[in-house]
Design a protein around this motif. Structure first.
Motif, PDB file in Angstrom:
ATOM      1  N   GLY A   1     -19.096   7.292  -6.951  1.00 49.73           N
ATOM      2  CA  GLY A   1     -18.666   8.629  -7.360  1.00 49.73           C
ATOM      3  C   GLY A   1     -17.238   8.713  -7.844  1.00 49.73           C
ATOM      4  N   TYR A   2     -16.661   7.613  -8.326  1.00 42.03           N
ATOM      5  CA  TYR A   2     -15.290   7.670  -8.820  1.00 42.03           C
ATOM      6  C   TYR A   2     -15.256   8.320 -10.192  1.00 42.03           C
ATOM      7  N   ARG A   3     -14.386   9.305 -10.367  1.00 42.94           N
ATOM      8  CA  ARG A   3     -14.255   9.934 -11.685  1.00 42.94           C
ATOM      9  C   ARG A   3     -12.815  10.346 -11.926  1.00 42.94           C
ATOM     10  N   GLY A   4     -11.906   9.430 -11.647  1.00 46.67           N
ATOM     11  CA  GLY A   4     -10.502   9.732 -11.891  1.00 46.67           C
ATOM     12  C   GLY A   4      -9.865  10.477 -10.734  1.00 46.67           C
ATOM     13  N   GLY A   5      -8.628  10.876 -10.924  1.00 40.93           N
ATOM     14  CA  GLY A   5      -7.844  11.426  -9.819  1.00 40.93           C
ATOM     15  C   GLY A   5      -8.143  12.869  -9.468  1.00 40.93           C
ATOM     16  N   GLU A   6      -8.876  13.559 -10.338  1.00 44.30           N
ATOM     17  CA  GLU A   6      -9.057  14.980 -10.112  1.00 44.30           C
ATOM     18  C   GLU A   6      -9.933  15.263  -8.892  1.00 44.30           C
TER      19      GLU A   6
ATOM     20  N   GLU B   1       2.521   6.795  -6.535  1.00 45.15           N
ATOM     21  CA  GLU B   1       1.542   7.767  -7.036  1.00 45.15           C
ATOM     22  C   GLU B   1       2.013   9.199  -6.807  1.00 45.15           C
ATOM     23  N   ARG B   2       2.477   9.467  -5.562  1.00 44.93           N
ATOM     24  CA  ARG B   2       2.894  10.850  -5.268  1.00 44.93           C
ATOM     25  C   ARG B   2       4.104  11.256  -6.098  1.00 44.93           C
ATOM     26  N   LEU B   3       5.046  10.326  -6.251  1.00 50.15           N
ATOM     27  CA  LEU B   3       6.249  10.660  -7.031  1.00 50.15           C
ATOM     28  C   LEU B   3       5.882  10.931  -8.488  1.00 50.15           C
ATOM     29  N   LEU B   4       5.042  10.041  -9.050  1.00 52.75           N
ATOM     30  CA  LEU B   4       4.682  10.215 -10.461  1.00 52.75           C
ATOM     31  C   LEU B   4       3.890  11.499 -10.664  1.00 52.75           C
TER      32      LEU B   4
ATOM     33  N   ILE C   1       0.829  -1.205   0.000  1.00 51.01           N
ATOM     34  CA  ILE C   1       0.000   0.000   0.000  1.00 51.01           C
ATOM     35  C   ILE C   1       0.859   1.250   0.000  1.00 51.01           C
ATOM     36  N   SER C   2       1.870   1.301   0.895  1.00 48.44           N
ATOM     37  CA  SER C   2       2.655   2.543   0.918  1.00 48.44           C
ATOM     38  C   SER C   2       3.543   2.648  -0.315  1.00 48.44           C
ATOM     39  N   LEU C   3       3.924   1.503  -0.856  1.00 47.46           N
ATOM     40  CA  LEU C   3       4.691   1.537  -2.105  1.00 47.46           C
ATOM     41  C   LEU C   3       3.848   2.183  -3.213  1.00 47.46           C
ATOM     42  N   THR C   4       2.589   1.726  -3.317  1.00 44.68           N
ATOM     43  CA  THR C   4       1.687   2.297  -4.324  1.00 44.68           C
ATOM     44  C   THR C   4       1.493   3.792  -4.084  1.00 44.68           C
ATOM     45  N   ASP C   5       1.248   4.153  -2.795  1.00 44.15           N
ATOM     46  CA  ASP C   5       1.065   5.566  -2.457  1.00 44.15           C
ATOM     47  C   ASP C   5       2.286   6.378  -2.851  1.00 44.15           C
TER      48      ASP C   5
ATOM     49  N   GLU D   1      -3.895   7.051 -12.317  1.00 43.78           N
ATOM     50  CA  GLU D   1      -4.375   5.853 -13.011  1.00 43.78           C
ATOM     51  C   GLU D   1      -3.418   4.677 -12.795  1.00 43.78           C
ATOM     52  N   ILE D   2      -2.116   4.961 -12.887  1.00 43.76           N
ATOM     53  CA  ILE D   2      -1.138   3.893 -12.687  1.00 43.76           C
ATOM     54  C   ILE D   2      -1.266   3.326 -11.278  1.00 43.76           C
ATOM     55  N   ALA D   3      -1.380   4.215 -10.297  1.00 41.03           N
ATOM     56  CA  ALA D   3      -1.489   3.762  -8.910  1.00 41.03           C
ATOM     57  C   ALA D   3      -2.778   2.971  -8.701  1.00 41.03           C
ATOM     58  N   MET D   4      -3.881   3.426  -9.315  1.00 39.00           N
ATOM     59  CA  MET D   4      -5.155   2.730  -9.164  1.00 39.00           C
ATOM     60  C   MET D   4      -5.058   1.334  -9.764  1.00 39.00           C
ATOM     61  N   MET D   5      -4.368   1.222 -10.891  1.00 39.97           N
ATOM     62  CA  MET D   5      -4.202  -0.085 -11.519  1.00 39.97           C
ATOM     63  C   MET D   5      -3.407  -1.016 -10.605  1.00 39.97           C
ATOM     64  N   MET D   6      -2.371  -0.468  -9.987  1.00 40.86           N
ATOM     65  CA  MET D   6      -1.569  -1.297  -9.077  1.00 40.86           C
ATOM     66  C   MET D   6      -2.412  -1.764  -7.884  1.00 40.86           C
ATOM     67  N   THR D   7      -3.195  -0.836  -7.332  1.00 42.28           N
ATOM     68  CA  THR D   7      -4.041  -1.187  -6.191  1.00 42.28           C
ATOM     69  C   THR D   7      -5.007  -2.309  -6.546  1.00 42.28           C
ATOM     70  N   ILE D   8      -5.688  -2.147  -7.688  1.00 44.80           N
ATOM     71  CA  ILE D   8      -6.691  -3.139  -8.071  1.00 44.80           C
ATOM     72  C   ILE D   8      -6.032  -4.492  -8.338  1.00 44.80           C
ATOM     73  N   ALA D   9      -4.844  -4.450  -8.964  1.00 46.38           N
ATOM     74  CA  ALA D   9      -4.125  -5.708  -9.205  1.00 46.38           C
ATOM     75  C   ALA D   9      -3.818  -6.384  -7.871  1.00 46.38           C
ATOM     76  N   LEU D  10      -3.298  -5.618  -6.927  1.00 38.73           N
ATOM     77  CA  LEU D  10      -2.975  -6.180  -5.611  1.00 38.73           C
ATOM     78  C   LEU D  10      -4.211  -6.740  -4.932  1.00 38.73           C
ATOM     79  N   ARG D  11      -5.318  -6.022  -5.077  1.00 40.41           N
ATOM     80  CA  ARG D  11      -6.554  -6.430  -4.435  1.00 40.41           C
ATOM     81  C   ARG D  11      -7.087  -7.739  -5.037  1.00 40.41           C
ATOM     82  N   PHE D  12      -6.922  -7.901  -6.371  1.00 40.70           N
ATOM     83  CA  PHE D  12      -7.566  -9.043  -7.020  1.00 40.70           C
ATOM     84  C   PHE D  12      -6.690 -10.272  -7.177  1.00 40.70           C
ATOM     85  N   ILE D  13      -5.389 -10.127  -6.955  1.00 41.03           N
ATOM     86  CA  ILE D  13      -4.526 -11.311  -7.086  1.00 41.03           C
ATOM     87  C   ILE D  13      -4.994 -12.455  -6.175  1.00 41.03           C
ATOM     88  N   PRO D  14      -5.215 -12.205  -4.884  1.00 35.33           N
ATOM     89  CA  PRO D  14      -5.669 -13.326  -4.037  1.00 35.33           C
ATOM     90  C   PRO D  14      -7.015 -13.884  -4.485  1.00 35.33           C
TER      91      PRO D  14
END
Ligand SMILES: Nc1ncnc2c1ncn2[C@@H]1O[C@H](COP(=O)(O)OP(=O)(O)OP(=O)(O)O)[C@@H](O)[C@H]1O
Ligand SMILES: [Mg+2]
Lengths: 277, 265
Positions: free
Chosen positions: B228-233, B142-145, B135-139, B157-170
């Motif tokens: 209510g998700y509509r991207g990072g903005e 995201e902040r660095l990018l 989680i903190s790696l993803t965070d 978007e990249i961070a969200m993709m990583m999160t979802i991948a991590l969430r769905f692997i198990p």
């Protein structure tokens, strides 16, 4: 308040006949209600639910939530915050990798500041009774617990309305009970208007009002007790009546007039039978 | 039969050491600096200093070297292979000759350098992933990018993709296991036969898995939109990252060392 007027929805699939999923639906939902929408497979329940928070837009007719029309793009995000939605499969609606992060997901979307967010996450965790699980990864939870996480993530956004689209369909009896308890509590203690979708007649018992959908139309609309009296109509909509109600119905027809044909609970039945002993 | 129980994802080992508690951004940047340095230097002393630096990090993090070497195990053959290639393929002053093979002085030096480079590279990234939760790696990423927003880098978007991948692997692994068991109970055999047959036997697992994955993706998208998700903005963050004095100090030291090593060697 939610107001649905002359709502019709047609799914157009290329190179196939269009499917009329909803036909001229008229429905008003008051604040504080616990409304159950029931219907067999393909009767249009999910389609109706998705119109209420603007996930689908009417082919014709209108839907208003607190005076906001779902067709008005300006209001869409406000409507999504006012109308929370919980889905059938708990695995496919949890986004984040821990329970608390997932509950915060909707709040992050709303742009809530961090302090407020923490407060709301704590509150939601406590309402659904998952305080000890806040740091858990979702895949380590039971079905009922996952579904409660999903509910917590929605109520953290402080919606006035909560739509649950067959939230118990994939759960075992225990998980089912947990979820129903939480929903009842939300309605009675937190004053959230509940729109509960199911295809099981047993789950209708807790609600104030039942709407029966059949082939995209509202077939019946009334109190659970009155709905259960219409046994033949319900059967024709391919809905199963709870065994205890069926028994009461038959006993009544056989001449035991003291047994109400709309008996819903075993205890009620016991009491009424005791009168004959 | 529990096929996937002993596969661990992310190698994170919880702890409370100094290294564990550094801000993930600082750790990621420090890691990058060391890696860039590894490819700039060309003297033995440079490798020694970087190696000692990373190894001290491992000691401070109180992580058992066993876990570090577990990460190395898979890559050790690659390291040996590249080292041998360099050893035999480089032209130069011959110091040793067997049959048609000859080892040159340049080859020996190149081979050793490449091996040290890869070795320290793995140690560095292991130190990062062993001490930082996904989680903190993803965070952190995201902040660095997001500092690169000006070149339209889709950080969120990249961070969200990583999160979802991590969430769905198990979830997907659990499902794979379920499908496998169902197929085995119908007489499928995944353990014998030649490679062609075994691969063929995988098809009845992969097809339902993929079909389900698409359905999941569809449902998840709808659930996200409903919340209510509509991207990072305009999005705020539940987890806050804060740079403390120790992070600044750590980063300064790493940068200083990296510059010195880079210039000297
Ligand atoms: N995305 C879609 N595209 C085309 N047709 C659809 C779509 N979604 C639903 N339908 C059709 O619309 C009708 C109503 O579907 P809906 O999902 O609303 O029913 P439901 O009452 O929720 O059923 P279930 O109990 O299976 O969830 C069905 O005939 C269905 O096949
Ligand atoms: Mg449905």
């Amino acid at each position: 308040m939610i107001k649905i007027k002359n709502l019709s929805h047609i799914y157009n699939i290329p190179r196939r006949d269009p499917i009329i999923a909803l036909k001229e639906i008229n429905l008003e939902i008051e604040r504080g209600e616990f409304l159950t929408i029931i219907g067999s497979n393909g009767s249009g329940k999910s389609t109706l639910a998705r119109h209420i928070n603007g996930l689908l837009l009417p082919t014709s007719g209108d839907v208003w939530v607190k005076g906001m029309n779902t067709k008005d793009r300006e209001c869409l995000w406000k409507i999504r915050q006012e109308v929370g939605m919980v889905f059938q499969n708990p695995d496919n609606q949890i986004v984040a990798t821990t329970v608390e992060d997932d509950i915060a997901f909707g709040l992050e979307n709303m742009g809530i500041d961090r302090e407020n967010m923490l407060e709301r996450v704590n509150w939601a965790l406590q309402v659904v009774g998952l305080e000890e699980y806040r740091r858990f990864e979702p895949h380590l939870l039971s079905g009922g617990q996952k579904q409660r996480v999903a509910i917590a993530g929605v109520i953290a956004m402080h919606p006035s309305f909560l739509i649950l689209d067959e939230p118990t369909a994939m759960l075992d009896p225990r998980g089912r009970k947990e979820v129903i308890e939480v929903i009842k509590k939300l309605n009675q203690e937190e004053g959230i208007t509940v729109i509960f979708i199911t295809h099981l007649m047993e789950e209708v018992i807790e609600s104030n009002r039942v709407v029966v959908l059949n082939k995209g139309e509202i077939a019946l609309n009334g109190k659970p007790k009155d709905i259960f009296l219409k046994v033949d109509a319900l059967r024709s909509f391919a809905l199963d009546i709870p065994q205890i109600t069926e028994l009461a119905f038959r006993l009544n027809h056989k001449g035991l007039k003291n047994i109400s044909p709309s008996t819903l609970k075993v205890e009620e039945m016991v009491e009424q039978l005791c009168l004959y002993v | 039969m529990n096929i996937f129980r002993n596969i661990s994802f992310g190698q994170y080992i919880p702890g409370n050491s100094l290294i564990h508690n550094f801000d993930p951004r600082v750790k990621i940047l420090g890691c990058l600096l060391i890696i860039i340095n590894l490819f700039l230097i060309s003297q033995f002393w440079g490798f020694l200093i970087l190696g000692v630096m990373v190894w001290s990090g491992i000691i401070i993090s109180k992580i058992h070297p066993r876990f570090v070497f577990r990460g190395l195990r898979t890559i050790i053959y690659l390291i040996l292979f590249t080292m041998l290639l360099h050893l035999f393929m480089t032209e130069g002053e011959v110091i040793f000759r067997i049959w048609i093979f000859k080892i040159t002085k340049e080859g020996l030096i190149n081979g050793l350098f490449i091996a040290s480079r890869l070795f320290i590279l793995i140690l560095t990234t292991s130190l990062l992933t062993l001490t930082t939760s996904p989680i903190s790696l993803t965070d952190g990423i995201e902040r660095l990018l997001s500092y690169f927003k000006f070149i339209k880098l889709p950080a969120h978007e990249i961070a969200m993709m990583m999160t979802i991948a991590l969430r769905f692997i198990p979830t997907l692994l659990e499902e794979t296991e379920k499908i496998m068991k169902a197929q085995i109970s119908r007489g499928a055999d995944f353990e014998s036969g030649n490679i062609v047959n075994r691969t063929k036997n995988l098809i009845p697992i992969l097809v339902p898995l993929f079909v389900n994955a698409f359905r999941r993706a569809d449902e998840l998208a709808i659930a996200m939109e409903a919340k209510g998700y509509r991207g990072g903005e305009g999005r705020t963050h539940y987890r806050e990252l804060q740079i403390h004095r120790k992070d600044i100090l750590f980063f300064t030291i790493i940068t200083a060392l990296a510059i010195i090593v880079g210039i000297l060697f």
